[in-house]
Write an enzyme that holds these catalytic residues in place. Structure first.
Site, PDB file in Angstrom:
ATOM      1  N   HIS A 279      41.900  42.422  29.564  1.00 48.84           N
ATOM      2  CA  HIS A 279      42.535  43.747  29.651  1.00 48.84           C
ATOM      3  C   HIS A 279      43.909  43.732  28.969  1.00 48.84           C
ATOM      4  CE1 HIS A 279      39.319  44.927  32.265  1.00 48.84           C
ATOM      5  NE2 HIS A 279      39.694  44.109  33.223  1.00 48.84           N
ATOM      6  N   ASP A 330      32.396  44.095  30.966  1.00 53.70           N
ATOM      7  CA  ASP A 330      33.098  44.016  32.250  1.00 53.70           C
ATOM      8  C   ASP A 330      32.304  44.616  33.411  1.00 53.70           C
ATOM      9  OD1 ASP A 330      34.969  43.789  34.250  1.00 53.70           O
ATOM     10  OD2 ASP A 330      36.519  44.995  33.308  1.00 53.70           O
TER      11      ASP A 330
HETATM   12 ZN   LIG Z   1      36.886  41.849  35.169  1.00 53.82          ZN
END
Ligand SMILES: [Zn+2]
Length: 452
Positions: A279, A330
């Protein structure tokens, strides 16, 4: 020696800005042994005899796609959490409810179907960020790595490679609140006991390797970071960490340690070329410099970041300071690396109101060679002699791709346009069908089981 000749209508070769037409790709024993363009200036003057039994691959053939960040069980939440209000933290409560219901058998069934869905999407390798280690009450299974082994077996059934990123998860908050409720099964007590369990996990299958993960600065106290870093260093294993996905994590880290999560990780040796930060959405300017100077990689997960209202990470600035970028699906709100790749460019456009930040070849590298490198497979993700024989063919005659020049696939194609997938020389998907897993049926039954 099992040798195969493949005739790609187009193939995207390394260092090329655009795909090359009419390429003969030869493979043997899981490796690429020849790559020969048959037309244009690149063709050999003497010509090449193409055997009649060469397998034709109509469309564009890419190297294998790498999904560098996955939590397989989140697939059970698709379509069940998207209509509600709330934020990352309210979504997390729903995710924990699913986490509580899994055991090694049901996780094998679910992950096998999810990884087979990935294979259908052209993904030849997954990085599984795995922290569902123990029984729901926190006690170990008779085999303390039973859940990790289920995931490795699931990848074998689906025909893809896996890097099992064994995740250290010790506390509920930055200030050290103990794990409670659904989180109890994530924890090993301390980093030393995490390392001992991870040491005992040694899958021997060729399709699997083990890496390490620090769940986040929320979940591993500063004093224990070095143990995880040392474990990864000793094994030469990749180290992944969720970094600054939410502003609340940054605020809590500053309150507890007087520094940002990136600074905290740097101060404990956790950044470097073997590390991938996942991220990295909310970075300061000095965080970016820290990541760049240490050559840390970043895995972007744009479809999850948009689904969870995380924000938009500074992708172009990351690339400008030299960070290799990889991509992950994810939470599996969708499993489509074409969508992840174009989102890197399109999100940057939304933020800057300007176009043209990433070339198609840069998006290809994030989805292929740099993703594989982030997972420790440095011999994969390139259509080049000596590389692993991963071939992913995308049709150019679907309603989405008809009339699209091959270089345009990142902005036009989707997972449903993948027709043929070869992993380590073995065909896993042919004509858009997985050869061993009935993906929709297995997904439906595995997800019904955990949502009962
Ligand atoms: Zn994750």
């Amino acid at each position: 020696m099992t040798a195969t000749r493949w005739l790609a209508e187009y193939a995207w070769l390394p260092e090329r800005a655009e795909p090359t037409p009419d390429v003969l790709i030869e493979t043997a024993d899981g490796r690429i042994t020849g790559v020969t363009p048959l037309a244009g200036d690149d063709a050999p003057a003497a010509g090449v005899e193409v055997m009649a039994d060469a397998v034709r691959l109509p469309g564009l053939t890419l190297p294998g796609l790498a999904n560098a960040h996955s939590h397989a069980f989140h697939r059970a939440l698709r379509g069940r959490t998207h209509g509600g209000r709330g934020d990352f933290w309210t979504w997390r409560d729903r995710m924990y409810a699913v986490a509580t219901r899994l055991d090694p058998d049901s996780y094998l069934a679910l992950a096998r179907a999810v990884y087979a869905e990935m294979a259908l999407a052209g993904i030849t390798c997954v990085g599984e960020f795995h922290y569902l280690h123990h029984n729901p009450d926190g006690t170990p299974y008779a085999d303390p790595n039973a859940m990790g082994e289920a995931l490795v077996e699931a990848a074998a059934h689906a025909g893809i490679r896996i890097t099992l990123l064994d995740t250290c998860y010790l506390t509920a908050t930055v200030d050290g609140q103990p794990l409670a409720g659904p989180q109890r099964r994530f924890g090993d007590g301390d980093a030393l006991r995490w390392a001992q369990r991870a040491d005992a996990f040694t899958p021997t299958d060729d399709h699997a390797r083990v890496g390490a993960a620090i769940h986040s600065v929320r979940a591993v106290p500063a004093g224990q970071l070095a143990t995880v870093v040392g474990w990864a260093d000793r094994r030469g294993a990749p180290l992944h960490v969720h970094l600054s996905e939410q502003p609340a994590e940054n605020d809590a880290c500053r309150a507890a340690y007087g520094r940002t999560p990136a600074r905290l990780l740097a101060d404990h040796g956790a950044l470097g070329p073997g590390t991938t930060a996942v991220h990295a959405t909310h970075l300061t300017g000095s965080d970016l410099t820290l990541l760049g100077d240490s050559r840390t990689g970043v895995c972007l997960c744009p479809t999850t970041e948009r689904d969870l209202a995380d924000g938009i990470g500074p992708a172009r600035r990351m690339a400008d300071v030299g960070l290799p970028l990889s991509l992950g699906s994810d939470s599996h709100a969708v499993i489509d690396l074409f969508e992840e790749a174009r989102a890197v460019e399109l999100d940057e456009r939304l933020r800057t109101r300007r176009r043209g930040h990433f070339s198609p070849a840069a998006l290809r590298d994030a989805a292929t060679v740099d993703g594989h490198a982030a997972l420790g497979w440095r011999d994969a993700g390139r259509l080049a002699v000596g590389a692993r024989a991963d071939l992913v063919t995308v049709r150019l005659d679907s309603p989405r791709t008809a009339g699209v020049p091959p270089v345009g696939v990142w902005f036009a194609a989707g997972a449903a346009d993948v027709t043929h997938v070869v992993v380590d020389g073995r065909t896993v998907v042919r004509d858009g069908r997985h050869l061993t897993v009935d993906v929709p049926a297995e997904l439906a039954s595995a997800i019904a089981e955990v949502n009962r």
